[in-house]
Design a protein around this motif. Sequence first.
Motif, PDB file in Angstrom:
ATOM      1  N   ASN A 264      32.706  42.526  47.668  1.00 20.90           N
ATOM      2  CA  ASN A 264      32.875  43.170  48.973  1.00 20.90           C
ATOM      3  C   ASN A 264      34.362  42.425  49.250  1.00 20.90           C
ATOM      4  O   ASN A 264      35.418  42.957  50.064  1.00 20.90           O
ATOM      5  CB  ASN A 264      31.841  42.708  50.150  1.00 20.90           C
ATOM      6  CG  ASN A 264      32.321  43.242  51.363  1.00 20.90           C
ATOM      7  OD1 ASN A 264      32.469  44.589  51.543  1.00 20.90           O
ATOM      8  ND2 ASN A 264      32.440  42.442  52.296  1.00 20.90           N
ATOM      9  N   CYS A 265      34.547  41.136  49.137  1.00 28.28           N
ATOM     10  CA  CYS A 265      35.605  40.303  49.693  1.00 28.28           C
ATOM     11  C   CYS A 265      36.107  39.048  48.771  1.00 28.28           C
ATOM     12  O   CYS A 265      34.811  38.680  48.079  1.00 28.28           O
ATOM     13  CB  CYS A 265      35.567  39.791  51.123  1.00 28.28           C
ATOM     14  SG  CYS A 265      34.097  39.018  51.484  1.00 28.28           S
ATOM     15  N   TYR A 266      37.067  38.405  48.923  1.00 29.84           N
ATOM     16  CA  TYR A 266      37.388  37.412  48.195  1.00 29.84           C
ATOM     17  C   TYR A 266      36.881  36.163  49.058  1.00 29.84           C
ATOM     18  O   TYR A 266      37.375  36.143  50.275  1.00 29.84           O
ATOM     19  CB  TYR A 266      38.881  37.286  47.910  1.00 29.84           C
ATOM     20  CG  TYR A 266      39.344  38.045  46.846  1.00 29.84           C
ATOM     21  CD1 TYR A 266      39.474  37.728  45.588  1.00 29.84           C
ATOM     22  CD2 TYR A 266      39.809  39.410  47.227  1.00 29.84           C
ATOM     23  CE1 TYR A 266      39.603  38.533  44.771  1.00 29.84           C
ATOM     24  CE2 TYR A 266      40.312  40.244  46.175  1.00 29.84           C
ATOM     25  CZ  TYR A 266      40.357  39.794  44.900  1.00 29.84           C
ATOM     26  OH  TYR A 266      40.536  40.749  43.938  1.00 29.84           O
ATOM     27  N   ILE A 267      36.136  35.441  48.646  1.00 27.28           N
ATOM     28  CA  ILE A 267      35.517  34.285  49.502  1.00 27.28           C
ATOM     29  C   ILE A 267      35.179  33.140  48.542  1.00 27.28           C
ATOM     30  O   ILE A 267      34.550  33.174  47.395  1.00 27.28           O
ATOM     31  CB  ILE A 267      34.462  34.419  50.460  1.00 27.28           C
ATOM     32  CG1 ILE A 267      33.925  33.451  51.230  1.00 27.28           C
ATOM     33  CG2 ILE A 267      33.147  34.948  49.307  1.00 27.28           C
ATOM     34  CD1 ILE A 267      32.742  33.936  52.214  1.00 27.28           C
ATOM     35  N   PHE A 268      35.189  31.830  48.782  1.00 25.38           N
ATOM     36  CA  PHE A 268      34.931  30.535  48.046  1.00 25.38           C
ATOM     37  C   PHE A 268      36.015  30.297  47.141  1.00 25.38           C
ATOM     38  O   PHE A 268      36.795  29.729  47.352  1.00 25.38           O
ATOM     39  CB  PHE A 268      33.460  30.742  47.761  1.00 25.38           C
ATOM     40  CG  PHE A 268      32.901  29.242  47.520  1.00 25.38           C
ATOM     41  CD1 PHE A 268      32.684  28.402  48.489  1.00 25.38           C
ATOM     42  CD2 PHE A 268      32.722  29.035  46.178  1.00 25.38           C
ATOM     43  CE1 PHE A 268      32.272  27.155  47.926  1.00 25.38           C
ATOM     44  CE2 PHE A 268      32.218  27.861  45.623  1.00 25.38           C
ATOM     45  CZ  PHE A 268      31.957  26.937  46.451  1.00 25.38           C
ATOM     46  N   ASP A 269      35.724  30.830  46.061  1.00 25.53           N
ATOM     47  CA  ASP A 269      36.705  30.687  44.805  1.00 25.53           C
ATOM     48  C   ASP A 269      37.001  32.094  44.116  1.00 25.53           C
ATOM     49  O   ASP A 269      37.631  32.284  43.023  1.00 25.53           O
ATOM     50  CB  ASP A 269      36.340  29.626  43.959  1.00 25.53           C
ATOM     51  CG  ASP A 269      34.966  29.835  43.123  1.00 25.53           C
ATOM     52  OD1 ASP A 269      34.242  31.072  43.589  1.00 25.53           O
ATOM     53  OD2 ASP A 269      34.472  29.245  42.457  1.00 25.53           O
ATOM     54  N   LYS A 270      36.436  33.257  44.745  1.00 30.58           N
ATOM     55  CA  LYS A 270      36.524  34.635  43.715  1.00 30.58           C
ATOM     56  C   LYS A 270      36.001  35.801  44.757  1.00 30.58           C
ATOM     57  O   LYS A 270      35.554  35.597  45.775  1.00 30.58           O
ATOM     58  CB  LYS A 270      35.819  34.473  42.475  1.00 30.58           C
ATOM     59  CG  LYS A 270      34.295  34.212  42.807  1.00 30.58           C
ATOM     60  CD  LYS A 270      33.421  33.963  41.512  1.00 30.58           C
ATOM     61  CE  LYS A 270      32.047  33.662  41.723  1.00 30.58           C
ATOM     62  NZ  LYS A 270      31.842  32.268  42.577  1.00 30.58           N
TER      63      LYS A 270
END
Length: 284
Positions: A264-270
Amino acid sequence: MPKQPYSEQIQLQAATYQATIVVDYFNLRLRMLAYRGNLFSLLDKVNEIAVQHSFEKIICMAKYEDLVHFMARGYMIEAMIEKYFNGSDAYFVTKYFTNERRNSEKWMEEDKIISDIFKGPQDSQPTDTTFLIRKATPEDAQQLATLYDSVFQIYPTPLNDPDYIKKVMLDSTIFYVAVDDDVIVSSASADIDYTFFHAELTDCATLDAYRKHGLMKKLLIELEKELVTNGIYCAFSIARALSYGMNKSFYQLGYSYSGRLTNNCYIFDKIEDMNVWMKDLSRC
């Protein structure tokens, strides 16, 4: 040269349709939040914009009566939220433009996380804490930006920018924070939509050293109280599918799991899959 924004909200208007879309450059996707009129003509335009920007995914919040029309144009249902549109249900329908964006390597692992969470009780009470829990103000923007920058290597919105935080606070986002010795150590927000009367609980972050204190549950409970005070009863959240702790928190607070959004989206590290959780606050 001005820096390209993470995303832009745009109003599409034509003789036969109107819609609100988000052109999300950072996450390579287009989101359609609301629409009316000739759906087929609108979807042609949405597809054209997505291709123009080389996006990999379209996400639309669809009404139940329109699902067959979305499916006829290649969309699939991934999740839903009850009472999202002023009491009517909404469905996350998606269309992909690459196999890489469509396929998830972590799906079975994420299924196991949900399965394990469901084995536990749903009515766990938050632990007692001596930390101050309060509503954030624009004066907290710099500390909030520092917190989000510390917790997330990558985040789908620019929460490491204090000016952005101040802007969303002035718009329709409420933040609650946990404070230790005047330092913000945990935060969560509610992004309120006063057109359709729903709110997304989001921007959940806690410093590593404070993750055993049950702070997030307390913040979410305070946000729920604020929403009810404002006449908002449809609450939902989109949580990292790989985060056992966040998904467990929503489950224990009485939220219902209602689907998963692939890559869904880029978050944390990927780029990550995201679980959808929903709750009718009028029943609390």
